[in-house]
Enzyme design. Sequence first.
Site, mmCIF file in Angstrom:
data_model
loop_
_atom_site.group_PDB
_atom_site.id
_atom_site.type_symbol
_atom_site.label_atom_id
_atom_site.label_comp_id
_atom_site.label_asym_id
_atom_site.label_seq_id
_atom_site.Cartn_x
_atom_site.Cartn_y
_atom_site.Cartn_z
ATOM 1 N N GLY A 33 0.800 -1.222 0.000
ATOM 2 C CA GLY A 33 0.000 0.000 0.000
ATOM 3 C C GLY A 33 0.831 1.268 0.000
ATOM 4 O O GLY A 33 2.026 1.250 -0.275
ATOM 5 N N HIS A 36 2.192 4.429 -5.167
ATOM 6 C CA HIS A 36 2.811 5.498 -5.957
ATOM 7 C C HIS A 36 2.928 5.010 -7.403
ATOM 8 O O HIS A 36 2.434 3.917 -7.740
ATOM 9 C CB HIS A 36 4.168 5.880 -5.357
ATOM 10 C CG HIS A 36 5.074 4.702 -5.087
ATOM 11 N ND1 HIS A 36 5.561 3.901 -6.100
ATOM 12 C CD2 HIS A 36 5.550 4.163 -3.935
ATOM 13 C CE1 HIS A 36 6.323 2.959 -5.586
ATOM 14 N NE2 HIS A 36 6.324 3.077 -4.263
ATOM 15 N N GLY A 38 5.273 3.718 -9.009
ATOM 16 C CA GLY A 38 5.934 2.412 -9.179
ATOM 17 C C GLY A 38 4.882 1.311 -9.139
ATOM 18 O O GLY A 38 4.837 0.432 -10.006
ATOM 19 N N HIS A 39 4.010 1.373 -8.117
ATOM 20 C CA HIS A 39 2.914 0.398 -8.025
ATOM 21 C C HIS A 39 1.984 0.543 -9.231
ATOM 22 O O HIS A 39 1.486 -0.452 -9.768
ATOM 23 C CB HIS A 39 2.084 0.636 -6.752
ATOM 24 C CG HIS A 39 2.861 0.521 -5.470
ATOM 25 N ND1 HIS A 39 3.118 1.603 -4.664
ATOM 26 C CD2 HIS A 39 3.416 -0.544 -4.850
ATOM 27 C CE1 HIS A 39 3.795 1.215 -3.595
ATOM 28 N NE2 HIS A 39 3.996 -0.089 -3.679
ATOM 29 N N GLY A 149 8.180 -5.498 -9.013
ATOM 30 C CA GLY A 149 9.079 -4.467 -9.524
ATOM 31 C C GLY A 149 10.534 -4.828 -9.303
ATOM 32 O O GLY A 149 10.898 -5.414 -8.278
ATOM 33 N N SER A 188 7.504 3.944 -1.011
ATOM 34 C CA SER A 188 6.564 4.435 0.001
ATOM 35 C C SER A 188 7.326 5.080 1.153
ATOM 36 O O SER A 188 6.818 5.960 1.835
ATOM 37 C CB SER A 188 5.711 3.282 0.537
ATOM 38 O OG SER A 188 5.082 2.617 -0.534
ATOM 39 N N ARG A 189 8.566 4.631 1.382
ATOM 40 C CA ARG A 189 9.354 5.142 2.513
ATOM 41 C C ARG A 189 9.961 6.520 2.228
ATOM 42 O O ARG A 189 10.514 7.130 3.135
ATOM 43 C CB ARG A 189 10.459 4.153 2.880
ATOM 44 C CG ARG A 189 9.925 2.882 3.547
ATOM 45 C CD ARG A 189 11.056 2.025 4.100
ATOM 46 N NE ARG A 189 10.572 0.944 4.933
ATOM 47 C CZ ARG A 189 10.432 -0.321 4.518
ATOM 48 N NH1 ARG A 189 10.740 -0.654 3.276
ATOM 49 N NH2 ARG A 189 9.990 -1.253 5.355
HETATM 50 P P1 AMP Z 1 5.886 -2.538 -1.737
HETATM 51 O O1 AMP Z 1 4.517 -1.949 -1.573
HETATM 52 O O2 AMP Z 1 6.982 -1.572 -1.448
HETATM 53 O O3 AMP Z 1 6.042 -3.873 -1.054
HETATM 54 O O4 AMP Z 1 6.031 -2.849 -3.284
HETATM 55 C C1 AMP Z 1 5.090 -3.608 -3.977
HETATM 56 C C2 AMP Z 1 5.611 -3.891 -5.354
HETATM 57 O O5 AMP Z 1 5.846 -2.662 -6.037
HETATM 58 C C3 AMP Z 1 6.939 -4.660 -5.358
HETATM 59 O O6 AMP Z 1 6.919 -5.632 -6.407
HETATM 60 C C4 AMP Z 1 7.938 -3.572 -5.623
HETATM 61 O O7 AMP Z 1 9.123 -4.038 -6.248
HETATM 62 C C5 AMP Z 1 7.162 -2.676 -6.553
HETATM 63 N N1 AMP Z 1 7.745 -1.323 -6.543
HETATM 64 C C6 AMP Z 1 7.965 -0.540 -5.465
HETATM 65 N N2 AMP Z 1 8.572 0.609 -5.843
HETATM 66 C C7 AMP Z 1 8.759 0.530 -7.177
HETATM 67 C C8 AMP Z 1 9.348 1.386 -8.153
HETATM 68 N N3 AMP Z 1 9.884 2.567 -7.840
HETATM 69 N N4 AMP Z 1 9.372 0.983 -9.448
HETATM 70 C C9 AMP Z 1 8.833 -0.234 -9.793
HETATM 71 N N5 AMP Z 1 8.273 -1.082 -8.926
HETATM 72 C C10 AMP Z 1 8.230 -0.712 -7.632
#
Ligand code: AMP
Length: 297
Positions: A33, A36, A38-39, A149, A188-189
């Site tokens: 969650g 952004h 990236g998600h 990602g 997200s951080r």
């Molecule tokens: P997270 O919510 O951080 O656990 O990320 C969920 C998914 O989004 C994971 O597969 C991450 O690798 C991907 N993700 C997070 N940040 C990015 C980014 N900047 N570019 C591409 N994928 C991302």
Amino acid sequence: MKVFRTIRELREELNSCKQSQSNVSVGLVPTMGYLHDGHASLMTRARGMSDIVVLSIFVNPIQFGPGEDFETYPRDEERDLALAKSHGVDIVFIPTVQEMYPKQVKTKVVVSELTSQLCGASRPGHFDGVTTVVSKLFNIVKPNRAFFGLKDAQQVAVLQQMVTDLNMDVELITCPIIREADGLALSSRNVYLSQEDRTQALVLSRSLNEVREAIDCGRAATAAEARLMLNEIIRSAPLAVIDYAEVLSFPELSRVEDETVLVDMQGEVIMALAVKFGGTRLIDNMLFKPKEALLLV
Ligand code: AMP
């Protein structure tokens, strides 16, 4: 877009979709969650390749170590739902911790070797938490494809190993890193960063680009030279505290020997970074085939 908080309701919905249409393909985008761009790139990719797109939002406690940011991890459900809807998600699964772990976990999925270095070394048990929750999500959703990602490149390598080793019937689709215009990888951080941290954090993408260029033109020929240069550039930012700045083969994640001439390597290489700025741990990486650079010259 439908939102489910229980495994039972989600399964009922997916079963009825599969009964009413034959050969429906399900794409799963697992996230924690605070979405952004990236998600969003994963949701868009999933939308283009699946009949039903399922987005999961779950801050998974068992992948956080003691003293890490599980409690303070940023959350904004309302905003996440609006973003998911605008990217064509069909189903959002937002379970509680109690729903996912009603009792003490006695079964874990553990991938060896690939989890012993990089983030696995600095965050013991982290990848066991990731592989366990992703296995649970695969069993709950039964996706044809799951989207991850390359921002978390070690996670991709570990999950691909798990899927292969355990014959899981799911195809992993990996998506490139999405960055801010100035190069900072979206995370997200990033909201934890002060303005000064945020400015200095640009050293991550800058170091990757500069070392890549140095490898291409022969200024950093060996793995030791590339590592040294990465570390020196990052250390030029006074607030940066390096956890690791490494050069490894991908997806094996074996450390490339110091004297190895990078352009002689056959496969893919990853330069992987984890660096703290004011207590916020950021990761970034660059994947490339050094030999290709030589062919371009
Ligand atoms: P997270 O919510 O951080 O656990 O990320 C969920 C998914 O989004 C994971 O597969 C991450 O690798 C991907 N993700 C997070 N940040 C990015 C980014 N900047 N570019 C591409 N994928 C991302």
